[in-house]
Design an enzyme around this catalytic site. Structure first.
Site, PDB file in Angstrom:
ATOM      1  N   ARG A 164       0.802  -1.218   0.000  1.00  0.00           N
ATOM      2  CA  ARG A 164       0.000   0.000   0.000  1.00  0.00           C
ATOM      3  C   ARG A 164       0.835   1.269   0.000  1.00  0.00           C
ATOM      4  O   ARG A 164       0.658   2.119  -0.868  1.00  0.00           O
ATOM      5  CB  ARG A 164      -0.941   0.022   1.218  1.00  0.00           C
ATOM      6  CG  ARG A 164      -1.892   1.215   1.189  1.00  0.00           C
ATOM      7  CD  ARG A 164      -2.759   1.290   2.428  1.00  0.00           C
ATOM      8  NE  ARG A 164      -3.643   0.144   2.564  1.00  0.00           N
ATOM      9  CZ  ARG A 164      -4.502   0.009   3.563  1.00  0.00           C
ATOM     10  NH1 ARG A 164      -4.572   0.929   4.514  1.00  0.00           N
ATOM     11  NH2 ARG A 164      -5.283  -1.036   3.631  1.00  0.00           N
ATOM     12  N   HIS A 213      -8.186  -3.882  -7.437  1.00  0.00           N
ATOM     13  CA  HIS A 213      -7.925  -3.141  -6.191  1.00  0.00           C
ATOM     14  C   HIS A 213      -9.230  -2.945  -5.425  1.00  0.00           C
ATOM     15  O   HIS A 213      -9.872  -1.889  -5.542  1.00  0.00           O
ATOM     16  CB  HIS A 213      -7.298  -1.789  -6.542  1.00  0.00           C
ATOM     17  CG  HIS A 213      -6.598  -1.126  -5.397  1.00  0.00           C
ATOM     18  ND1 HIS A 213      -5.405  -1.564  -4.881  1.00  0.00           N
ATOM     19  CD2 HIS A 213      -6.924  -0.026  -4.666  1.00  0.00           C
ATOM     20  CE1 HIS A 213      -5.010  -0.784  -3.892  1.00  0.00           C
ATOM     21  NE2 HIS A 213      -5.925   0.161  -3.745  1.00  0.00           N
ATOM     22  N   TYR A 223     -17.333  13.445 -13.882  1.00  0.00           N
ATOM     23  CA  TYR A 223     -17.214  14.608 -14.761  1.00  0.00           C
ATOM     24  C   TYR A 223     -15.906  14.627 -15.548  1.00  0.00           C
ATOM     25  O   TYR A 223     -15.861  15.136 -16.665  1.00  0.00           O
ATOM     26  CB  TYR A 223     -17.329  15.907 -13.948  1.00  0.00           C
ATOM     27  CG  TYR A 223     -18.635  16.063 -13.224  1.00  0.00           C
ATOM     28  CD1 TYR A 223     -19.842  16.122 -13.923  1.00  0.00           C
ATOM     29  CD2 TYR A 223     -18.675  16.156 -11.843  1.00  0.00           C
ATOM     30  CE1 TYR A 223     -21.045  16.263 -13.249  1.00  0.00           C
ATOM     31  CE2 TYR A 223     -19.871  16.304 -11.161  1.00  0.00           C
ATOM     32  CZ  TYR A 223     -21.050  16.349 -11.875  1.00  0.00           C
ATOM     33  OH  TYR A 223     -22.242  16.488 -11.222  1.00  0.00           O
TER      34      TYR A 223
END
Length: 743
Positions: free
Chosen positions: A30, A76, A121
């Site tokens: 991570r 993931h 967006y």
């Protein structure tokens, strides 16, 4: 103990193992980047998922939500917002030195990096630089493993053609460790790699001739000295300092570049806060004139053209984020799978070893493909040379493959290739194509084998590929390395206008300040039962010294005192003085001016005004006052070489000595000015009542109650003597001295 197949463990053992497993997961999967491709797992999966979606630099942009969905669903299984933020970071040119994602839409700004639009967006695709990480992915260069649910395969690393770990750097916080790797310039890092390929024995000092320092995605200056940068590269630990760039323009200060991850609006807020607190009286106005053509243009307007802009900017560098420190902790996961802090040479050497292994795997993979194709071409050529016999075997037998293998000594693979031939490929022209392809592949085979057999040729290939990528993706340095003087916060006195003021102290210990020097301090309005005690004239930006009865001095800046329009405030609220102490005298002067400090036991010394400054509320023990004694009024000495010190005792003795006979000290008791019998001191019969400083051509006036006597210049000679003497008795009627005055 076992209960129905359930293992029972002590809570301590279980929690220790669980936390250790979690720690290793956070560290390896991570938070820390791998030295091979310089990516954390989430970044690697984003780049790979985008390549699988066909989002290359030449494709059309696609909605970012599509990419995030693929990353979460396939590789993931974590939060979508965290994944999208990681993606945004790789798309921001002010965050990544060489962005991996080409974003379309609102991806945040330098003022507010987290102001990006939602993933539904924005649109994205990979940048051309991302090809460096993906170009060799399908050529057998990396290991593959199952994804989280075992339904797909994903690469454990990406076959980076450049040391991305240094180019884009990285930061992360794991369990018990963290990483902060600064970005670097591609051309400089490649030059260092090539130099290390030529001579693996180079030291870090040699490599810093190529990698002169980090290169952030901002044009602000790196002002860390070369010696400190060298130490960082040797140890992998340290800190860097960046400073904003500015210029003069029509009397204004124009800030044109800010340090890495510093917001212009935050800078203006920090400066405005100082202005509201009246700590920047020399600044008149602030403006943000940044636009698309000038992404950073902050305007600071000084109050007048007399303001020292260099001094002002030095203060702002020290008190705002216009100058910022960055921690360096080059902690990476090495090729051995373990995290460790590495220096510059260790990172480059290990990455070059990774790159060499990647190139060898690529060449071996290609060689296997070439040999396999040559093997097939040998069979096809046999088929063309014996076409009629091959056709007959195929027509007359239900299982022609074993017969072909036996007749022409073929392998199963070759026989299968012959059987897969289409009729259209049986023309004479195909034999020419096969022989031509054989010739080309044989040449490639020899070339690949020569590379694999020769470490020198392999090194040359790696070097040429590095040079080619540097030419394609390299650019000029953005963060200049400049040697600068250290910045300093201006002290409070330098930030305050130098206006004439009068500081007044009352007997009850109340203090205040009035503008101007024309004030009558005695005529001010005092609290009931309180009266005037002491006053001093100076400037509002000067330090005020309060001398207590115990000989301790206390200092504060004049402009911080309350106005004389009121009755002021008690000094005890500003300082922590002893319970029995009084504040007797107030002084104002220049730091280098000399004053005479003395006690009524006849001891004194000369001190510079600045030596009486105190740094704490408890004051400074400047004058040592013996038990039963008290401090006398300090006197200004304009010229030590020509001044004389006059001391008068309560018994009427007067002595004049040269000021140069007294020691210059920062603190202490001093030397004896005039001699008083010890018995008189113990009994309190005789003490020094007044001390004054007599400059050249000045007269001495001795006050005795309401009477006074002026001693002319020729008469003063009668009282001149050596330091520590008894002095001469004053005339009858003036022996009860109450004060000394010079004029």
């Amino acid at each position: 103990m076992d209960y129905d197949g359930i293992d029972s463990l002590p809570l301590e053992a279980y929690t220790e193992k669980a936390y250790l497993d979690y720690s290793m997961y956070v560290i390896l999967d991570r938070a820390l980047p791998h030295i091979g491709d310089g990516l954390k797992p989430v970044q690697r999966r984003i780049v790979y998922a985008m390549s699988e979606l066909g989002l290359s630099a030449k494709s059309k942009h696609k909605k970012s939500a599509r990419t995030v969905g693929d990353v979460l669903g396939k590789f993931h299984p974590h939060g979508d917002s965290a994944c999208y933020e990681a993606m945004v970071l790789m798309a921001q040119p002010f965050s990544y030195r060489y962005p991996l994602v080409d974003g379309q839409g609102n991806w945040g700004s330098q003022d507010d990096p987290k102001s990006f639009a939602a993933m539904r967006y924005t649109e994205s695709r990979l940048t051309p630089y991302a090809k460096v990480l993906l170009q060799e992915l399908g050529e057998g260069t990396v290991d593959w493993g199952a994804n989280f649910d075992g339904t797909l395969q994903e690469p454990s690393l990406l076959p980076a053609r450049l040391p991305n770990i240094l180019l884009n750097g990285g930061m992360g916080i794991a369990v018990g460790m963290a990483t902060d790797i600064p970005p670097h310039n591609l051309r400089e890092v490649v030059q260092a790699c090539i130099a290390l390929l030529k001579n693996p024995n180079l030291e870090t000092t040699d490599l810093t001739e190529y990698v002169i320092g980090p290169d952030y995605p901002t044009h602000a200056e790196i002002i860390t000295p070369h010696e400190d940068i060298l130490k960082i590269y040797e140890t992998g630990l340290g800190s860097l300092k960046m400073r904003a760039c500015w210029k003069r323009e029509q009397g204004d200060i124009i800030i044109t570049a800010l340090p890495y991850h510093v917001s212009g609006s935050k800078i203006l807020d920090q400066i405005a806060e100082q202005m509201r607190a009246k700590k920047l009286p020399m600044v008149d106005d602030l403006r943000d004139e940044s636009d698309h053509e000038c992404p950073t243009r902050l305007v600071i307007t000084p109050r007048s053209n007399r303001v020292d802009l260099e001094q002002l900017m030095s203060h702002l560098f020290a008190s705002t984020d216009l100058e910022k420190n960055y921690r360096v902790n080059m902690n990476v996961i090495g090729t051995n799978g373990r995290p460790s802090v590495k220096g510059l040479k260790a990172i480059l050497s290990e990455w070059l070893a990774y790159r060499r292994a990647t190139v060898i795997r690529r060449l071996e993979w290609r060689l296997d493909k070439v040999l396999q194709r040559l093997h097939i071409l040998d069979a096809l050529l046999i088929a063309f040379l014996n076409i009629d016999e091959v056709i007959a075997i195929v027509r007359e037998n239900d299982e022609p493959k074993p017969l072909l293998v036996q007749r022409f000594a073929l392998s199963d693979l070759q026989a299968e290739a012959i059987l897969d031939l289409k009729l259209r490929h049986l023309a004479r022209l195909e034999e020419i194509k096969i022989r031509s392809e054989q010739k080309a592949l044989a040449k490639e085979r020899d070339y690949l084998q020569a590379l694999l057999d020769s470490p020198v040729r392999l090194t040359t290939l790696i070097r040429k590929e590095l040079e080619a990528d540097a030419k394609t993706y390299g650019d000029d340095r953005q963060s200049p390395l400049v040697a600068r003087e250290a910045s300093h916060v201006l002290d409070e006195s330098a930030l305050v206008p130098a206006e004439p003021v009068t500081v007044v102290l009352s007997k009850m210990g109340w203090i205040r300040v009035a503008k101007g020097h024309e004030l009558d301090p005695v005529g001010l309005n005092y609290k009931q039962g309180d009266t005037y005690l002491s006053s001093a004239q100076g400037r509002s930006n000067q330090q005020v010294i309060l001398l207590g009865s115990t000989g301790r001095s206390y200092s504060l800046i004049a402009h911080s005192l309350p106005s004389a329009r009121g009755q002021g405030e008690p000094v005890t609220g500003r300082f922590s003085a002893p319970a029995n102490a009084r504040f007797d005298y107030v002084l104002m002067g220049m730091p280098k001016q000399y004053y005479l400090l003395s006690s009524n036991f006849g001891y004194g010394f000369i001190v510079q005004y600045q030596d009486m400054f105190s740094k704490t509320k408890g004051g400074k023990a400047t004058l040592t006052v013996p038990k039963g004694s008290r401090a006398l009024l300090p006197s200004l000495i304009e010229n030590i070489n020509t001044a004389q010190v006059v001391a008068a005792t309560s018994s009427g003795y007067l002595l004049i000595i040269d000021a140069s006979d007294l020691p210059q000290m920062a603190k202490g008791k001093g030397n004896k000015i005039i001699n008083i019998p010890v018995k008189s001191l113990k009994a309190g019969d005789e003490v020094v009542v007044a001390v004054a400083v007599l400059q050249a051509e000045q007269k001495l006036i001795v006050h005795s109650g309401k009477k006074f006597k002026t001693i002319q210049k020729n008469e003063l000679l009668e009282y001149v003597g050596e330091r520590g003497r008894r002095g001469k008795m004053l005339p009858r009627g003036y022996q009860s001295v109450t004060a000394l005055e010079v004029s």
